[in-house]
Design a protein around this motif. Structure first.
Motif, PDB file in Angstrom:
ATOM      1  N   LYS A  13     -77.228  43.806  73.385  1.00  0.00           N
ATOM      2  CA  LYS A  13     -76.591  45.098  73.848  1.00  0.00           C
ATOM      3  C   LYS A  13     -75.174  44.648  74.475  1.00  0.00           C
ATOM      4  O   LYS A  13     -74.166  45.480  74.478  1.00  0.00           O
ATOM      5  CB  LYS A  13     -77.143  46.102  74.188  1.00  0.00           C
ATOM      6  N   GLY A  14     -75.413  43.767  75.532  1.00  0.00           N
ATOM      7  CA  GLY A  14     -74.416  43.423  76.527  1.00  0.00           C
ATOM      8  C   GLY A  14     -73.156  42.754  75.734  1.00  0.00           C
ATOM      9  O   GLY A  14     -71.959  43.047  76.076  1.00  0.00           O
ATOM     10  N   ALA A  15     -73.569  41.685  74.648  1.00  0.00           N
ATOM     11  CA  ALA A  15     -72.554  41.190  73.890  1.00  0.00           C
ATOM     12  C   ALA A  15     -71.914  41.999  73.226  1.00  0.00           C
ATOM     13  O   ALA A  15     -70.527  42.127  73.175  1.00  0.00           O
ATOM     14  CB  ALA A  15     -73.127  40.121  72.969  1.00  0.00           C
ATOM     15  N   LEU A  16     -72.373  42.922  72.554  1.00  0.00           N
ATOM     16  CA  LEU A  16     -71.818  44.047  71.687  1.00  0.00           C
ATOM     17  C   LEU A  16     -70.863  44.900  72.475  1.00  0.00           C
ATOM     18  O   LEU A  16     -69.736  45.341  71.944  1.00  0.00           O
ATOM     19  CB  LEU A  16     -72.723  44.834  70.885  1.00  0.00           C
ATOM     20  N   GLU A  17     -71.258  45.238  73.665  1.00  0.00           N
ATOM     21  CA  GLU A  17     -70.329  46.142  74.395  1.00  0.00           C
ATOM     22  C   GLU A  17     -69.066  45.304  74.960  1.00  0.00           C
ATOM     23  O   GLU A  17     -68.248  45.862  74.735  1.00  0.00           O
ATOM     24  CB  GLU A  17     -71.118  46.515  75.803  1.00  0.00           C
ATOM     25  N   ASP A  18     -69.170  43.924  75.124  1.00  0.00           N
ATOM     26  CA  ASP A  18     -68.099  43.459  75.302  1.00  0.00           C
ATOM     27  C   ASP A  18     -67.351  43.217  74.107  1.00  0.00           C
ATOM     28  O   ASP A  18     -66.136  43.087  74.179  1.00  0.00           O
ATOM     29  CB  ASP A  18     -68.472  41.883  75.913  1.00  0.00           C
ATOM     30  N   LEU A  19     -67.755  42.948  73.120  1.00  0.00           N
ATOM     31  CA  LEU A  19     -66.994  42.746  71.780  1.00  0.00           C
ATOM     32  C   LEU A  19     -66.219  44.255  71.275  1.00  0.00           C
ATOM     33  O   LEU A  19     -65.210  44.068  71.000  1.00  0.00           O
ATOM     34  CB  LEU A  19     -67.986  42.336  70.559  1.00  0.00           C
ATOM     35  N   ARG A  20     -66.750  45.366  71.499  1.00  0.00           N
ATOM     36  CA  ARG A  20     -66.389  46.441  71.494  1.00  0.00           C
ATOM     37  C   ARG A  20     -65.221  46.951  72.262  1.00  0.00           C
ATOM     38  O   ARG A  20     -64.482  47.683  72.201  1.00  0.00           O
ATOM     39  CB  ARG A  20     -67.371  47.732  71.427  1.00  0.00           C
ATOM     40  N   GLU A  21     -65.272  46.124  73.578  1.00  0.00           N
ATOM     41  CA  GLU A  21     -63.946  46.247  74.313  1.00  0.00           C
ATOM     42  C   GLU A  21     -62.820  45.756  73.522  1.00  0.00           C
ATOM     43  O   GLU A  21     -61.537  45.979  73.857  1.00  0.00           O
ATOM     44  CB  GLU A  21     -64.158  45.649  75.649  1.00  0.00           C
ATOM     45  N   ILE A  22     -63.092  44.680  72.738  1.00  0.00           N
ATOM     46  CA  ILE A  22     -61.983  44.080  71.961  1.00  0.00           C
ATOM     47  C   ILE A  22     -61.581  44.919  70.744  1.00  0.00           C
ATOM     48  O   ILE A  22     -60.442  44.960  70.440  1.00  0.00           O
ATOM     49  CB  ILE A  22     -62.439  42.653  71.664  1.00  0.00           C
ATOM     50  N   GLU A  23     -62.608  45.216  70.160  1.00  0.00           N
ATOM     51  CA  GLU A  23     -62.461  46.228  68.821  1.00  0.00           C
ATOM     52  C   GLU A  23     -63.608  46.935  68.653  1.00  0.00           C
ATOM     53  O   GLU A  23     -64.789  46.392  68.601  1.00  0.00           O
ATOM     54  CB  GLU A  23     -62.188  45.353  67.580  1.00  0.00           C
ATOM     55  N   SER A  24     -63.433  48.257  68.552  1.00  0.00           N
ATOM     56  CA  SER A  24     -64.567  49.125  68.085  1.00  0.00           C
ATOM     57  C   SER A  24     -65.300  48.897  66.831  1.00  0.00           C
ATOM     58  O   SER A  24     -64.507  48.126  65.955  1.00  0.00           O
ATOM     59  CB  SER A  24     -64.298  50.827  68.418  1.00  0.00           C
ATOM     60  N   HIS A  45     -70.138  28.746  64.853  1.00  0.00           N
ATOM     61  CA  HIS A  45     -70.871  30.046  65.113  1.00  0.00           C
ATOM     62  C   HIS A  45     -69.672  30.785  65.723  1.00  0.00           C
ATOM     63  O   HIS A  45     -68.894  30.570  66.512  1.00  0.00           O
ATOM     64  CB  HIS A  45     -71.835  29.832  66.319  1.00  0.00           C
ATOM     65  N   TYR A  46     -69.665  32.100  65.425  1.00  0.00           N
ATOM     66  CA  TYR A  46     -68.494  33.089  66.003  1.00  0.00           C
ATOM     67  C   TYR A  46     -69.056  34.383  65.512  1.00  0.00           C
ATOM     68  O   TYR A  46     -69.919  34.777  64.666  1.00  0.00           O
ATOM     69  CB  TYR A  46     -67.350  32.829  65.267  1.00  0.00           C
ATOM     70  N   PHE A  47     -68.407  35.387  66.335  1.00  0.00           N
ATOM     71  CA  PHE A  47     -68.541  36.975  66.007  1.00  0.00           C
ATOM     72  C   PHE A  47     -67.330  37.105  65.128  1.00  0.00           C
ATOM     73  O   PHE A  47     -66.321  36.803  65.449  1.00  0.00           O
ATOM     74  CB  PHE A  47     -68.680  37.679  67.299  1.00  0.00           C
ATOM     75  N   SER A  48     -67.506  38.019  64.422  1.00  0.00           N
ATOM     76  CA  SER A  48     -66.639  38.563  63.356  1.00  0.00           C
ATOM     77  C   SER A  48     -66.622  40.246  63.228  1.00  0.00           C
ATOM     78  O   SER A  48     -67.585  40.766  63.008  1.00  0.00           O
ATOM     79  CB  SER A  48     -66.862  37.855  61.932  1.00  0.00           C
ATOM     80  N   SER A  49     -65.414  40.671  63.322  1.00  0.00           N
ATOM     81  CA  SER A  49     -65.231  42.233  63.459  1.00  0.00           C
ATOM     82  C   SER A  49     -65.190  42.685  61.993  1.00  0.00           C
ATOM     83  O   SER A  49     -64.721  41.865  61.055  1.00  0.00           O
ATOM     84  CB  SER A  49     -64.123  42.758  64.345  1.00  0.00           C
ATOM     85  N   GLN A  50     -65.155  44.062  61.551  1.00  0.00           N
ATOM     86  CA  GLN A  50     -64.896  44.716  60.540  1.00  0.00           C
ATOM     87  C   GLN A  50     -63.558  44.534  59.890  1.00  0.00           C
ATOM     88  O   GLN A  50     -63.478  44.160  58.581  1.00  0.00           O
ATOM     89  CB  GLN A  50     -65.168  46.283  60.237  1.00  0.00           C
ATOM     90  N   SER A  51     -62.620  44.017  60.889  1.00  0.00           N
ATOM     91  CA  SER A  51     -61.144  43.868  60.287  1.00  0.00           C
ATOM     92  C   SER A  51     -60.926  42.431  60.222  1.00  0.00           C
ATOM     93  O   SER A  51     -59.914  42.008  59.654  1.00  0.00           O
ATOM     94  CB  SER A  51     -60.184  44.669  61.388  1.00  0.00           C
TER      95      SER A  51
END
Length: 68
Positions: A13-24, A45-51
């Motif tokens: 949840k903490g990481a997801l909140e940080d990522l959603r500050e970049i893009e919801s 390894h990386y996080f990827s948004s819908q866009s």
């Protein structure tokens, strides 16, 4: 798994909140296997948004996905 790639929903949840500050929206944690310039097995390894935005890219030695 396709081509040595797995995508997982971000559950931290903490990481997801940080990522959603970049893009919801939805973010995935991606593990992609391949080789470096010297032919060694590595996993990206990386996080990827819908866009398609990518954040916090790391290169790890060896493969993270199970090969069949």
């Amino acid at each position: 798994m396709q081509n040595g790639t797995t995508k997982n929903t971000v559950k931290n949840k903490g990481a997801l909140e940080d990522l959603r500050e970049i893009e919801s929206g939805k973010w995935d944690k991606v593990y992609k296997d391949g080789h470096d310039a010297d032919g060694n097995k590595v996993s990206i390894h990386y996080f990827s948004s819908q866009s398609g935005q990518v954040f916090n890219v790391k290169v790890k030695d060896g493969w993270s996905n199970t090969r069949r």
